[in-house]
Design a protein around this motif. Sequence first.
Motif, PDB file in Angstrom:
ATOM      1  N   LEU A  96      -6.575  38.579   2.660  1.00  0.00           N
ATOM      2  CA  LEU A  96      -5.167  38.846   2.358  1.00  0.00           C
ATOM      3  C   LEU A  96      -4.192  38.035   3.197  1.00  0.00           C
ATOM      4  N   SER A  97      -4.580  37.665   4.408  1.00  0.00           N
ATOM      5  CA  SER A  97      -3.677  36.877   5.260  1.00  0.00           C
ATOM      6  C   SER A  97      -3.582  35.420   4.797  1.00  0.00           C
ATOM      7  N   LYS A  98      -4.474  35.008   3.873  1.00  0.00           N
ATOM      8  CA  LYS A  98      -4.494  33.617   3.437  1.00  0.00           C
ATOM      9  C   LYS A  98      -4.385  33.431   1.932  1.00  0.00           C
ATOM     10  N   GLU A  99      -4.592  34.517   1.166  1.00  0.00           N
ATOM     11  CA  GLU A  99      -4.643  34.390  -0.283  1.00  0.00           C
ATOM     12  C   GLU A  99      -3.802  35.479  -0.951  1.00  0.00           C
ATOM     13  N   ASP A 100      -3.407  35.211  -2.163  1.00  0.00           N
ATOM     14  CA  ASP A 100      -2.653  36.169  -2.968  1.00  0.00           C
ATOM     15  C   ASP A 100      -3.639  37.029  -3.746  1.00  0.00           C
ATOM     16  N   VAL A 101      -3.645  38.327  -3.472  1.00  0.00           N
ATOM     17  CA  VAL A 101      -4.617  39.218  -4.103  1.00  0.00           C
ATOM     18  C   VAL A 101      -4.436  39.269  -5.621  1.00  0.00           C
ATOM     19  N   CYS A 102      -3.203  39.233  -6.103  1.00  0.00           N
ATOM     20  CA  CYS A 102      -2.973  39.296  -7.550  1.00  0.00           C
ATOM     21  C   CYS A 102      -3.495  38.041  -8.243  1.00  0.00           C
ATOM     22  N   LEU A 103      -3.288  36.889  -7.636  1.00  0.00           N
ATOM     23  CA  LEU A 103      -3.819  35.644  -8.188  1.00  0.00           C
ATOM     24  C   LEU A 103      -5.350  35.686  -8.216  1.00  0.00           C
ATOM     25  N   LYS A 104      -5.937  36.215  -7.162  1.00  0.00           N
ATOM     26  CA  LYS A 104      -7.399  36.308  -7.081  1.00  0.00           C
ATOM     27  C   LYS A 104      -7.942  37.276  -8.136  1.00  0.00           C
ATOM     28  N   ILE A 105      -7.241  38.374  -8.392  1.00  0.00           N
ATOM     29  CA  ILE A 105      -7.651  39.320  -9.441  1.00  0.00           C
ATOM     30  C   ILE A 105      -7.713  38.592 -10.781  1.00  0.00           C
ATOM     31  N   GLU A 106      -6.687  37.785 -11.052  1.00  0.00           N
ATOM     32  CA  GLU A 106      -6.644  37.048 -12.321  1.00  0.00           C
ATOM     33  C   GLU A 106      -7.741  35.992 -12.400  1.00  0.00           C
ATOM     34  N   GLU A 107      -7.904  35.202 -11.338  1.00  0.00           N
ATOM     35  CA  GLU A 107      -8.906  34.131 -11.333  1.00  0.00           C
ATOM     36  C   GLU A 107     -10.325  34.672 -11.481  1.00  0.00           C
ATOM     37  N   PHE A 108     -10.606  35.770 -10.833  1.00  0.00           N
ATOM     38  CA  PHE A 108     -11.954  36.336 -10.801  1.00  0.00           C
ATOM     39  C   PHE A 108     -12.185  37.354 -11.936  1.00  0.00           C
ATOM     40  N   HIS A 109     -11.117  37.710 -12.624  1.00  0.00           N
ATOM     41  CA  HIS A 109     -11.186  38.741 -13.666  1.00  0.00           C
ATOM     42  C   HIS A 109     -11.750  40.036 -13.091  1.00  0.00           C
ATOM     43  N   ALA A 110     -11.204  40.432 -11.945  1.00  0.00           N
ATOM     44  CA  ALA A 110     -11.696  41.624 -11.246  1.00  0.00           C
ATOM     45  C   ALA A 110     -11.423  42.884 -12.058  1.00  0.00           C
ATOM     46  N   THR A 111     -12.413  43.741 -12.105  1.00  0.00           N
ATOM     47  CA  THR A 111     -12.254  45.055 -12.735  1.00  0.00           C
ATOM     48  C   THR A 111     -12.142  46.144 -11.682  1.00  0.00           C
ATOM     49  N   LYS A 151      -0.322  49.161   5.249  1.00  0.00           N
ATOM     50  CA  LYS A 151      -0.218  47.839   4.629  1.00  0.00           C
ATOM     51  C   LYS A 151      -1.022  47.806   3.332  1.00  0.00           C
ATOM     52  N   TYR A 152      -2.222  48.369   3.365  1.00  0.00           N
ATOM     53  CA  TYR A 152      -3.059  48.387   2.164  1.00  0.00           C
ATOM     54  C   TYR A 152      -2.436  49.261   1.077  1.00  0.00           C
ATOM     55  N   ALA A 153      -1.783  50.332   1.466  1.00  0.00           N
ATOM     56  CA  ALA A 153      -1.123  51.195   0.469  1.00  0.00           C
ATOM     57  C   ALA A 153      -0.068  50.402  -0.296  1.00  0.00           C
ATOM     58  N   LYS A 154       0.676  49.547   0.389  1.00  0.00           N
ATOM     59  CA  LYS A 154       1.694  48.715  -0.263  1.00  0.00           C
ATOM     60  C   LYS A 154       1.040  47.675  -1.173  1.00  0.00           C
ATOM     61  N   ILE A 155      -0.043  47.083  -0.720  1.00  0.00           N
ATOM     62  CA  ILE A 155      -0.750  46.093  -1.542  1.00  0.00           C
ATOM     63  C   ILE A 155      -1.293  46.755  -2.804  1.00  0.00           C
ATOM     64  N   VAL A 156      -1.836  47.944  -2.655  1.00  0.00           N
ATOM     65  CA  VAL A 156      -2.362  48.681  -3.808  1.00  0.00           C
ATOM     66  C   VAL A 156      -1.232  48.987  -4.795  1.00  0.00           C
ATOM     67  N   GLU A 157      -0.076  49.336  -4.276  1.00  0.00           N
ATOM     68  CA  GLU A 157       1.092  49.593  -5.132  1.00  0.00           C
ATOM     69  C   GLU A 157       1.420  48.359  -5.977  1.00  0.00           C
ATOM     70  N   ASP A 158       1.379  47.192  -5.359  1.00  0.00           N
ATOM     71  CA  ASP A 158       1.649  45.946  -6.077  1.00  0.00           C
ATOM     72  C   ASP A 158       0.568  45.682  -7.136  1.00  0.00           C
ATOM     73  N   LYS A 188      -1.389  47.899  -8.677  1.00  0.00           N
ATOM     74  CA  LYS A 188      -1.314  48.870  -9.768  1.00  0.00           C
ATOM     75  C   LYS A 188      -0.088  48.636 -10.654  1.00  0.00           C
ATOM     76  N   ALA A 189       0.967  48.062 -10.099  1.00  0.00           N
ATOM     77  CA  ALA A 189       2.153  47.748 -10.899  1.00  0.00           C
ATOM     78  C   ALA A 189       1.858  46.639 -11.907  1.00  0.00           C
ATOM     79  N   LYS A 190       0.986  45.702 -11.534  1.00  0.00           N
ATOM     80  CA  LYS A 190       0.671  44.575 -12.410  1.00  0.00           C
ATOM     81  C   LYS A 190      -0.589  44.771 -13.249  1.00  0.00           C
ATOM     82  N   TYR A 191      -1.549  45.498 -12.692  1.00  0.00           N
ATOM     83  CA  TYR A 191      -2.871  45.615 -13.329  1.00  0.00           C
ATOM     84  C   TYR A 191      -3.285  47.085 -13.398  1.00  0.00           C
ATOM     85  N   LYS A 192      -2.783  47.772 -14.382  1.00  0.00           N
ATOM     86  CA  LYS A 192      -3.053  49.210 -14.497  1.00  0.00           C
ATOM     87  C   LYS A 192      -4.526  49.521 -14.760  1.00  0.00           C
TER      88      LYS A 192
END
Length: 163
Positions: free
Chosen positions: A37-52, A65-72, A74-78
């Motif tokens: 997370l300190s070096k990469e965008d988690v949302c971009l990685k979700i898209e690239e990897f097709h994470a489920t 900090k993780y609670a805020k990341i999770v909020e982001d 879940k807002a984009k990838y329900k």
Amino acid sequence: MNILFAVENLDWINPIGMMQISAMAKERGHRTELVVLSKEDVCLKIEEFHATVVAFNTSTGEHNKYAKIVEDIKAKYKDVFVVIGGMHPTFFPKYLEETKVDAICVGEGEYAFVELLEKLESGQDLSDIKNIIVRNGKDNGMRDLIQDLDSLPFPDRDLIYRK
């Protein structure tokens, strides 16, 4: 399933529990990847990897900090399932109610996580898995501690070494 593990950084401590769980998931045919997370965008990685599934391991202090990341996330990838394990949710299971995570893992996660993946994949009810508490679910108690550590696969060091 594609499981994306997330860590804040990779300094001098390898997340051995995460590596162990990744190895067990791979043994069952799942694909795993790591986002730092300190070096990469988690949302971009979700898209690239097709994470489920996105999985975090947190201790007290980094849990906010993780609670805020999770909020982001879940807002984009329900449809992405987010689970958090580690010391903080183990000792403070109310973390589930305070965040947007779908489930927490309390105690040892090796067998609980792979059971969670199996049930997610087959569309089964998740509310009866020991060591896993899902939103609006109950605490089913803890599994017995793993006594025979030799029964576990070697930790997935490739997960970390690729980074």
